[in-house]
Design an enzyme around this catalytic site. Structure first.
Site, mmCIF file in Angstrom:
data_model
loop_
_atom_site.group_PDB
_atom_site.id
_atom_site.type_symbol
_atom_site.label_atom_id
_atom_site.label_comp_id
_atom_site.label_asym_id
_atom_site.label_seq_id
_atom_site.Cartn_x
_atom_site.Cartn_y
_atom_site.Cartn_z
ATOM 1 N N THR A 28 -5.986 -55.450 81.955
ATOM 2 C CA THR A 28 -7.432 -55.367 81.696
ATOM 3 C C THR A 28 -7.963 -56.735 81.277
ATOM 4 O OG1 THR A 28 -7.292 -53.049 81.060
ATOM 5 C CG2 THR A 28 -9.164 -54.292 80.192
ATOM 6 N N GLY A 29 -9.161 -57.035 81.714
ATOM 7 C CA GLY A 29 -9.799 -58.290 81.325
ATOM 8 C C GLY A 29 -10.167 -59.120 82.541
ATOM 9 N N ASP A 84 -0.890 -58.766 83.315
ATOM 10 C CA ASP A 84 -2.009 -58.656 82.388
ATOM 11 C C ASP A 84 -2.335 -60.011 81.771
ATOM 12 O OD1 ASP A 84 -2.741 -56.133 79.781
ATOM 13 O OD2 ASP A 84 -4.019 -57.561 80.886
ATOM 14 N N GLY A 85 -3.503 -60.093 81.198
ATOM 15 C CA GLY A 85 -3.934 -61.310 80.527
ATOM 16 C C GLY A 85 -3.493 -61.313 79.070
ATOM 17 N N ASP A 87 -4.840 -63.070 74.941
ATOM 18 C CA ASP A 87 -5.788 -63.899 74.186
ATOM 19 C C ASP A 87 -5.105 -65.101 73.562
ATOM 20 O OD1 ASP A 87 -8.149 -62.165 74.473
ATOM 21 O OD2 ASP A 87 -6.803 -60.748 73.510
ATOM 22 N N LEU A 99 -8.601 -58.383 72.913
ATOM 23 C CA LEU A 99 -10.021 -58.754 72.778
ATOM 24 C C LEU A 99 -10.888 -58.007 73.787
ATOM 25 C CD1 LEU A 99 -9.225 -60.705 70.617
ATOM 26 C CD2 LEU A 99 -10.662 -62.429 71.658
ATOM 27 N N GLU A 106 -2.630 -50.762 77.150
ATOM 28 C CA GLU A 106 -1.836 -51.888 77.665
ATOM 29 C C GLU A 106 -0.424 -51.832 77.103
ATOM 30 O OE1 GLU A 106 -4.264 -55.137 76.419
ATOM 31 O OE2 GLU A 106 -5.287 -55.279 78.355
ATOM 32 N N LYS A 124 -5.438 -70.388 76.321
ATOM 33 C CA LYS A 124 -4.801 -69.308 75.561
ATOM 34 C C LYS A 124 -3.521 -69.773 74.871
ATOM 35 C CE LYS A 124 -7.955 -66.520 77.121
ATOM 36 N NZ LYS A 124 -7.623 -65.270 77.829
HETATM 37 O O1 DER Z 1 -7.917 -57.213 76.006
HETATM 38 C C1 DER Z 1 -6.912 -57.643 76.555
HETATM 39 O O2 DER Z 1 -5.737 -57.393 76.195
HETATM 40 C C2 DER Z 1 -7.094 -58.636 77.673
HETATM 41 O O3 DER Z 1 -5.961 -58.621 78.525
HETATM 42 C C3 DER Z 1 -7.240 -60.015 77.049
HETATM 43 O O4 DER Z 1 -6.118 -60.195 76.253
HETATM 44 C C4 DER Z 1 -7.366 -61.127 78.062
HETATM 45 O O5 DER Z 1 -8.633 -61.040 78.616
HETATM 46 P P1 DER Z 1 -9.218 -62.256 79.487
HETATM 47 O O6 DER Z 1 -8.231 -62.444 80.636
HETATM 48 O O7 DER Z 1 -10.559 -61.752 79.942
HETATM 49 O O8 DER Z 1 -9.292 -63.459 78.602
#
Ligand code: DER
Length: 226
Positions: A28-29, A84-85, A87, A99, A106, A124
């Site tokens: 997500t993100g 996944d992304g 922060d 965030l 997740e 990051k």
């Molecule tokens: O909320 C989350 O866990 C997202 O993966 C966040 O950690 C990264 O979001 P971004 O790729 O929009 O910076």
């Protein structure tokens, strides 16, 4: 290249690890969004087949369907890979996540992945978890004011996440308390302490879960391993 181009580059590198027939955890993100779109593109182009996704948020579920990735609910079967992304990413690939508000789904999803692949841009990267981002902590709605008092005893600098004038509500109907982690905290001890705090459901500390991170910087994408 601009930050969005870098994030997309990292996402494409991660999606190269997705093979036909795989069950994929969809993050997500804004960075994970590029990975979901790339998987959809590869399926549409016939470069991949038979891939199913397990989404970590309602938003990612909707995006996956939109780009043509069949999605399934999380069940006890392991996932081949999750992308996944994050922060924050430290040198041991410990992460702060959440965030985007999706930390619970997740973590529940990504703990079942044989390989958790993190994608991010260089902003990051941290040397210490807590250096740049607050730690999101998902708490039960019921009795949340009491839970916040318990949390403030551990992490005084924190506040309930708002969505305008209302408290932010997660996909799971819970609330989020965002708290600064001051220097000197042992993050493994902190995770245990927070998870042992009544009313806390989970935290955005993803410790020792990721195997690899593709981090995009202006001079190219780095492949980081712990
Ligand atoms: O909320 C989350 O866990 C997202 O993966 C966040 O950690 C990264 O979001 P971004 O790729 O929009 O910076």
């Amino acid at each position: 290249p601009d930050l969005e181009a870098l994030k997309k580059e990292a996402a494409i590198r991660a999606v190269a690890l997705v093979g036909s027939g795989m069950r994929v955890g969809l993050g997500t993100g804004s960075t994970a969004k590029y990975a979901i779109e790339e998987i959809g593109r590869r399926l549409a182009a016939g470069e991949l087949s038979g891939v199913t996704g397990v989404a970590t948020s309602e938003a990612s579920d909707a995006l996956a369907r939109q780009v043509g990735i069949p999605v399934e609910a999380l069940d006890p079967r392991p996932l081949d890979i999750a992308i996944d992304g994050a922060d924050e990413i430290d040198p041991a690939l410990n992460l702060i996540k959440g965030l985007g508000g999706a930390l619970l789904r997740e973590k529940l999803t990504e703990v079942q992945a044989r390989q958790l692949v993190i994608i991010a841009d260089h902003t990051k990267l941290v040397t210490r978890i807590g250096e740049k981002a607050p730690l999101p902590i998902e708490i039960a709605l019921f009795g949340f004011l009491s839970t916040i008092e318990r949390l403030r005893a551990v992490l005084p600098a924190g506040r309930l996440r708002q969505n305008g004038a209302q408290p932010y509500v997660t996909d799971n109907g819970n609330l989020i308390f965002d708290a600064q982690i001051p220097e000197g905290h042992d993050i493994h001890a902190l995770e245990r302490q927070l998870k042992g705090t009544l009313g806390v459901i989970d935290t955005g500390l993803f410790l020792g879960m990721a195997q690899v991170a593709f981090v995009a910087a202006p001079d190219g994408v780095q492949e980081l391993r712990p």
